[in-house]
Motif scaffolding. Sequence first.
Motif, PDB file in Angstrom:
ATOM      1  N   VAL A 178       0.819  -1.209   0.000  1.00  0.00           N
ATOM      2  CA  VAL A 178       0.000   0.000   0.000  1.00  0.00           C
ATOM      3  C   VAL A 178       0.857   1.265   0.000  1.00  0.00           C
ATOM      4  O   VAL A 178       0.563   2.235  -0.709  1.00  0.00           O
ATOM      5  N   ALA A 179       1.917   1.249   0.793  1.00  0.00           N
ATOM      6  CA  ALA A 179       2.604   2.494   1.145  1.00  0.00           C
ATOM      7  C   ALA A 179       3.930   2.729   0.430  1.00  0.00           C
ATOM      8  O   ALA A 179       4.576   3.747   0.689  1.00  0.00           O
ATOM      9  N   LEU A 180       4.351   1.855  -0.458  1.00  0.00           N
ATOM     10  CA  LEU A 180       5.693   1.958  -1.025  1.00  0.00           C
ATOM     11  C   LEU A 180       5.998   3.320  -1.644  1.00  0.00           C
ATOM     12  O   LEU A 180       7.024   3.931  -1.347  1.00  0.00           O
ATOM     13  N   THR A 181       5.124   3.799  -2.507  1.00  0.00           N
ATOM     14  CA  THR A 181       5.413   5.081  -3.158  1.00  0.00           C
ATOM     15  C   THR A 181       5.297   6.238  -2.169  1.00  0.00           C
ATOM     16  O   THR A 181       6.049   7.222  -2.268  1.00  0.00           O
ATOM     17  N   ASP A 182       4.376   6.137  -1.214  1.00  0.00           N
ATOM     18  CA  ASP A 182       4.262   7.179  -0.194  1.00  0.00           C
ATOM     19  C   ASP A 182       5.520   7.224   0.675  1.00  0.00           C
ATOM     20  O   ASP A 182       6.013   8.316   1.014  1.00  0.00           O
ATOM     21  N   LEU A 183       6.021   6.062   1.054  1.00  0.00           N
ATOM     22  CA  LEU A 183       7.251   6.006   1.848  1.00  0.00           C
ATOM     23  C   LEU A 183       8.421   6.590   1.055  1.00  0.00           C
ATOM     24  O   LEU A 183       9.258   7.310   1.610  1.00  0.00           O
TER      25      LEU A 183
ATOM     26  N   GLY B  53       1.143   2.214   8.394  1.00  0.00           N
ATOM     27  CA  GLY B  53       0.261   2.554   7.287  1.00  0.00           C
ATOM     28  C   GLY B  53      -0.415   3.895   7.484  1.00  0.00           C
ATOM     29  O   GLY B  53      -0.546   4.676   6.534  1.00  0.00           O
ATOM     30  N   ARG B  54      -0.853   4.180   8.696  1.00  0.00           N
ATOM     31  CA  ARG B  54      -1.551   5.436   8.989  1.00  0.00           C
ATOM     32  C   ARG B  54      -0.656   6.647   8.754  1.00  0.00           C
ATOM     33  O   ARG B  54      -1.099   7.670   8.195  1.00  0.00           O
ATOM     34  N   VAL B  55       0.588   6.570   9.189  1.00  0.00           N
ATOM     35  CA  VAL B  55       1.510   7.699   9.078  1.00  0.00           C
ATOM     36  C   VAL B  55       2.017   7.874   7.653  1.00  0.00           C
ATOM     37  O   VAL B  55       2.219   8.995   7.184  1.00  0.00           O
ATOM     38  N   ALA B  56       2.189   6.755   6.945  1.00  0.00           N
ATOM     39  CA  ALA B  56       2.824   6.821   5.631  1.00  0.00           C
ATOM     40  C   ALA B  56       1.863   7.120   4.494  1.00  0.00           C
ATOM     41  O   ALA B  56       2.234   7.795   3.532  1.00  0.00           O
ATOM     42  N   SER B  57       0.625   6.618   4.581  1.00  0.00           N
ATOM     43  CA  SER B  57      -0.246   6.666   3.406  1.00  0.00           C
ATOM     44  C   SER B  57      -1.680   7.026   3.778  1.00  0.00           C
ATOM     45  O   SER B  57      -2.197   6.554   4.803  1.00  0.00           O
ATOM     46  N   PRO B  58      -2.370   7.789   2.934  1.00  0.00           N
ATOM     47  CA  PRO B  58      -3.780   8.080   3.180  1.00  0.00           C
ATOM     48  C   PRO B  58      -4.705   6.925   2.792  1.00  0.00           C
ATOM     49  O   PRO B  58      -5.907   6.991   3.037  1.00  0.00           O
ATOM     50  N   PHE B  59      -4.171   5.872   2.217  1.00  0.00           N
ATOM     51  CA  PHE B  59      -4.971   4.719   1.822  1.00  0.00           C
ATOM     52  C   PHE B  59      -5.633   4.107   3.055  1.00  0.00           C
ATOM     53  O   PHE B  59      -4.975   3.866   4.067  1.00  0.00           O
ATOM     54  N   GLN B  60      -6.933   3.842   2.999  1.00  0.00           N
ATOM     55  CA  GLN B  60      -7.679   3.360   4.156  1.00  0.00           C
ATOM     56  C   GLN B  60      -7.583   1.842   4.260  1.00  0.00           C
ATOM     57  O   GLN B  60      -8.206   1.107   3.498  1.00  0.00           O
ATOM     58  N   LEU B  61      -6.826   1.392   5.245  1.00  0.00           N
ATOM     59  CA  LEU B  61      -6.622  -0.035   5.433  1.00  0.00           C
ATOM     60  C   LEU B  61      -7.840  -0.734   6.014  1.00  0.00           C
ATOM     61  O   LEU B  61      -8.131  -1.877   5.678  1.00  0.00           O
ATOM     62  N   LEU B  62      -8.558  -0.063   6.912  1.00  0.00           N
ATOM     63  CA  LEU B  62      -9.665  -0.665   7.631  1.00  0.00           C
ATOM     64  C   LEU B  62     -10.944   0.131   7.419  1.00  0.00           C
ATOM     65  O   LEU B  62     -10.908   1.360   7.285  1.00  0.00           O
TER      66      LEU B  62
ATOM     67  N   GLN C 199       0.089  11.952  18.255  1.00  0.00           N
ATOM     68  CA  GLN C 199       0.964  13.115  18.126  1.00  0.00           C
ATOM     69  C   GLN C 199       1.517  13.254  16.716  1.00  0.00           C
ATOM     70  O   GLN C 199       1.951  14.339  16.320  1.00  0.00           O
ATOM     71  N   VAL C 200       1.493  12.160  15.978  1.00  0.00           N
ATOM     72  CA  VAL C 200       1.831  12.215  14.558  1.00  0.00           C
ATOM     73  C   VAL C 200       0.518  12.061  13.784  1.00  0.00           C
ATOM     74  O   VAL C 200      -0.167  11.063  13.910  1.00  0.00           O
ATOM     75  N   ALA C 201       0.187  13.068  13.011  1.00  0.00           N
ATOM     76  CA  ALA C 201      -1.085  13.068  12.293  1.00  0.00           C
ATOM     77  C   ALA C 201      -1.082  11.998  11.200  1.00  0.00           C
ATOM     78  O   ALA C 201      -0.043  11.631  10.650  1.00  0.00           O
ATOM     79  N   ALA C 202      -2.277  11.516  10.875  1.00  0.00           N
ATOM     80  CA  ALA C 202      -2.410  10.563   9.783  1.00  0.00           C
ATOM     81  C   ALA C 202      -2.034  11.247   8.461  1.00  0.00           C
ATOM     82  O   ALA C 202      -2.196  12.459   8.290  1.00  0.00           O
ATOM     83  N   ALA C 203      -1.513  10.457   7.548  1.00  0.00           N
ATOM     84  CA  ALA C 203      -1.172  10.977   6.225  1.00  0.00           C
ATOM     85  C   ALA C 203      -2.437  11.476   5.539  1.00  0.00           C
ATOM     86  O   ALA C 203      -3.514  10.902   5.678  1.00  0.00           O
ATOM     87  N   ALA C 204      -2.272  12.557   4.805  1.00  0.00           N
ATOM     88  CA  ALA C 204      -3.421  13.136   4.100  1.00  0.00           C
ATOM     89  C   ALA C 204      -3.184  13.165   2.603  1.00  0.00           C
ATOM     90  O   ALA C 204      -2.072  13.160   2.139  1.00  0.00           O
TER      91      ALA C 204
END
Length: 230
Positions: free
Chosen positions: A114-119, A193-202, A225-230
Amino acid sequence: MTILLYDLVGHDVGRPFSPHCWKTTMALAHKGLAVTKVPTRFLEVPKVEGGASKTVPVIRDGERVVADSFAIALYLDEAYPDRPTLFAGDGGKALARFIERWSQLTIHPYVATVALTDLHDMQDEPNAAYFRASREQRYGKRLEEVVAKRDAGLAAFRAALEPLRSTLAYQPFIGGEAPLFADYIVFGALQWGRVASPFQLLDDSDSITSWFERCLDLHGGIGRQVAAAA
């Protein structure tokens, strides 16, 4: 004495993303220990504590240097037995080992997809080049080709989490009435996943989502304290 935690980051030092470092962050907070984080990028990892490990997290507690999130948790319970336990005995250690293997084999592969390109996009230029080269060698294809399959794999991923979903029907945490290190193992994977990508896992209505929200609120909301990726 403050414990040093070498924590994996990209170009934004305020957005640590490693699932393994998040396990350790939560474990240290669970123990109520003072921590100073050392933001560390991929290319800096080999220099951490004179080459103590090929990966992070790594902690320094006085003269003691410990690498690997599970080894760190074991060390913390041994070194600070008067503080809240991470395992609640040998049975909890065995449980956490099983959960670690399950998470690594069930959650991590899909979250990485899910997160490869976002990372990649979270890194500065030298680290982005390293990340692309190393991951494309691992997958045998371009990052974009790997990520293109994430929508097709979502239903199967969510179905594979049914053992956790069923467990949470009986108790609020994997550890029972309160979280243990086993919870932080799975939390770390989903927080990655939450920090790296806005893709909804759940799905929002998933009981695992409710559990994850409870984990985000633990220890003064350290996970939030670390916001979810947007």
